[in-house]
Write a protein that holds these residues in place. Sequence first.
Motif, short mmCIF file in Angstrom:
data_model
loop_
_atom_site.label_atom_id
_atom_site.label_comp_id
_atom_site.label_asym_id
_atom_site.label_seq_id
_atom_site.Cartn_x
_atom_site.Cartn_y
_atom_site.Cartn_z
N GLN A 1 5.85 -17.36 -14.38
CA GLN A 1 5.43 -17.60 -13.00
C GLN A 1 4.17 -16.79 -12.67
OE1 GLN A 1 9.00 -17.93 -10.20
NE2 GLN A 1 9.86 -16.62 -11.80
N PRO A 2 3.07 -17.03 -13.38
CA PRO A 2 1.87 -16.21 -13.18
C PRO A 2 1.30 -16.29 -11.77
CG PRO A 2 1.37 -18.15 -14.49
CD PRO A 2 2.86 -18.09 -14.38
N GLN A 3 1.58 -17.37 -11.05
CA GLN A 3 1.05 -17.50 -9.69
C GLN A 3 1.94 -16.83 -8.65
OE1 GLN A 3 -1.99 -18.82 -9.47
NE2 GLN A 3 -1.82 -19.06 -11.70
N ARG A 4 3.14 -16.42 -9.07
CA ARG A 4 4.09 -15.86 -8.10
C ARG A 4 4.25 -14.36 -8.20
NH1 ARG A 4 9.71 -17.95 -7.94
NH2 ARG A 4 9.68 -17.02 -5.86
N LEU A 5 3.81 -13.74 -9.30
CA LEU A 5 3.99 -12.31 -9.48
C LEU A 5 2.71 -11.67 -9.99
CD1 LEU A 5 5.86 -9.80 -9.54
CD2 LEU A 5 6.48 -10.44 -11.89
N ARG A 6 2.34 -10.56 -9.35
CA ARG A 6 1.18 -9.78 -9.83
C ARG A 6 1.43 -8.32 -9.50
NH1 ARG A 6 -3.62 -9.40 -5.39
NH2 ARG A 6 -2.42 -9.98 -3.55
N PHE A 7 0.72 -7.45 -10.21
CA PHE A 7 0.79 -6.01 -9.97
C PHE A 7 -0.62 -5.48 -9.75
CE2 PHE A 7 4.63 -6.89 -12.48
CZ PHE A 7 5.60 -6.35 -11.63
N ALA A 8 -0.73 -4.50 -8.84
CA ALA A 8 -2.04 -3.96 -8.48
C ALA A 8 -1.97 -2.44 -8.36
CB ALA A 8 -2.52 -4.57 -7.16
N LEU A 9 -3.03 -1.78 -8.79
CA LEU A 9 -3.15 -0.33 -8.68
C LEU A 9 -3.68 0.04 -7.31
CD1 LEU A 9 -3.07 2.44 -10.23
CD2 LEU A 9 -5.50 2.04 -10.74
N GLY A 10 -2.98 0.91 -6.60
CA GLY A 10 -3.47 1.31 -5.29
C GLY A 10 -2.56 2.33 -4.62
N ALA A 11 -3.13 3.03 -3.66
CA ALA A 11 -2.40 4.02 -2.88
C ALA A 11 -1.88 3.38 -1.60
CB ALA A 11 -3.30 5.20 -2.54
N ALA A 12 -0.77 3.90 -1.09
CA ALA A 12 -0.18 3.38 0.14
C ALA A 12 -1.13 3.50 1.32
CB ALA A 12 1.12 4.13 0.45
N GLU A 13 -2.03 4.49 1.27
CA GLU A 13 -2.94 4.75 2.38
C GLU A 13 -4.24 3.95 2.29
OE1 GLU A 13 -0.26 8.06 1.38
OE2 GLU A 13 -1.82 7.03 0.22
N SER A 14 -4.44 3.25 1.16
CA SER A 14 -5.67 2.47 0.97
C SER A 14 -5.35 1.31 0.03
CB SER A 14 -6.78 3.35 0.39
OG SER A 14 -7.99 2.63 0.25
N LEU A 15 -4.72 0.30 0.57
CA LEU A 15 -4.19 -0.78 -0.25
C LEU A 15 -5.29 -1.74 -0.72
CD1 LEU A 15 -1.01 -1.57 1.88
CD2 LEU A 15 -1.09 -0.38 -0.32
N PRO A 16 -5.23 -2.14 -1.98
CA PRO A 16 -6.23 -3.06 -2.52
C PRO A 16 -5.88 -4.51 -2.21
CG PRO A 16 -4.71 -2.46 -4.25
CD PRO A 16 -4.27 -1.71 -3.01
N LEU A 17 -5.63 -4.78 -0.94
CA LEU A 17 -5.10 -6.07 -0.51
C LEU A 17 -5.91 -6.58 0.67
CD1 LEU A 17 -1.35 -4.95 -0.49
CD2 LEU A 17 -2.54 -6.10 -2.37
N GLY A 18 -5.87 -7.89 0.86
CA GLY A 18 -6.64 -8.50 1.93
C GLY A 18 -5.99 -8.39 3.29
N ASP A 19 -6.79 -8.54 4.33
CA ASP A 19 -6.27 -8.54 5.70
C ASP A 19 -5.33 -9.72 5.90
OD1 ASP A 19 -8.00 -6.44 6.00
OD2 ASP A 19 -9.39 -7.48 7.34
N ALA A 20 -4.21 -9.48 6.59
CA ALA A 20 -3.26 -10.54 6.94
C ALA A 20 -2.87 -11.38 5.74
CB ALA A 20 -3.84 -11.41 8.06
N GLU A 21 -2.70 -10.75 4.59
CA GLU A 21 -2.40 -11.47 3.36
C GLU A 21 -0.90 -11.72 3.15
OE1 GLU A 21 -3.27 -11.03 -1.48
OE2 GLU A 21 -4.15 -9.59 -0.06
N PHE A 22 -0.03 -10.95 3.85
CA PHE A 22 1.39 -10.97 3.54
C PHE A 22 2.25 -11.23 4.77
CE2 PHE A 22 -0.69 -8.48 0.29
CZ PHE A 22 -0.15 -9.03 -0.87
#
Length: 277
Positions: A125-146
Amino acid sequence: MSGGSAEQPAPVVRPAVWETYGPADLSAVPVFAGGFINFGFWKSVDLERPLSQGDRIRSEQDLYRHVLDAAAPAGGRAVEIGCGLGLGCALALDEYGPAAMTGVDIHPQQLQRAREANSAHLEAQPQRLRFALGAAESLPLGDAEFDSLFSVEAAQHFPDLSAFAREAARVLRPGGRVAVASFFTVDGAPSHAERLAGLLDSFASGLDIARPVSRLADALGEAGFADVEVASIGAQVWPGWDRWLARLWKPGTWPRNFLAAWEQQILDYYLVTATRP
């Protein structure tokens, strides 16, 4: 995507966290059977009989289930902060049906282990699961992504709960849910940091940070979350955790003092939830 989606430098990891979750590999320690690295939610385990490794793994899975019930990830995009080996991400995929699941961890060695532990999910399920390196205080994620964000027994390591709360608000869509389970000091407990450092090596070493649970609740409110709720789940955590520890640690050794800290009303285990308006 915007905000935190831009490429970021590798996060700074505090020394105690780097050693514990890197070279020392806490997930391989027998007390964390199954690799989930949490104290467990023991409500469905009979503590009056000898505990098995299956009981222990069930307690760890049940803590995730308790949090995921509150986060309600079904059908949406979900993210776990402090995912460790990613076994909670896999449980969420298998049992709760999010459209996609992202695991974020601050430690690169943990992420490598997560990719190895979840290779079957990543291949199937490559489209359903991913892992990313990041700190809780500076997330490597997009705005309103989740649509939902959860964290299981990681917030005791976060240096800045206010920054974490702001990032949670940023990456969640309106109506998104946040659910955080971890141990905090009891509001009003005097000299809590000093007392915990005297009882528990993980606080003395700086691995765990002593803060009242109201610090997280207030941070979520200040970040714009609504319906912030704090629920003690210590009665379902500490007695079972101590019974499990008794198999490996003698009375008077420091890990057995988690139960003592709870009984002395210094430390407790909480589930904190909120909604992004």
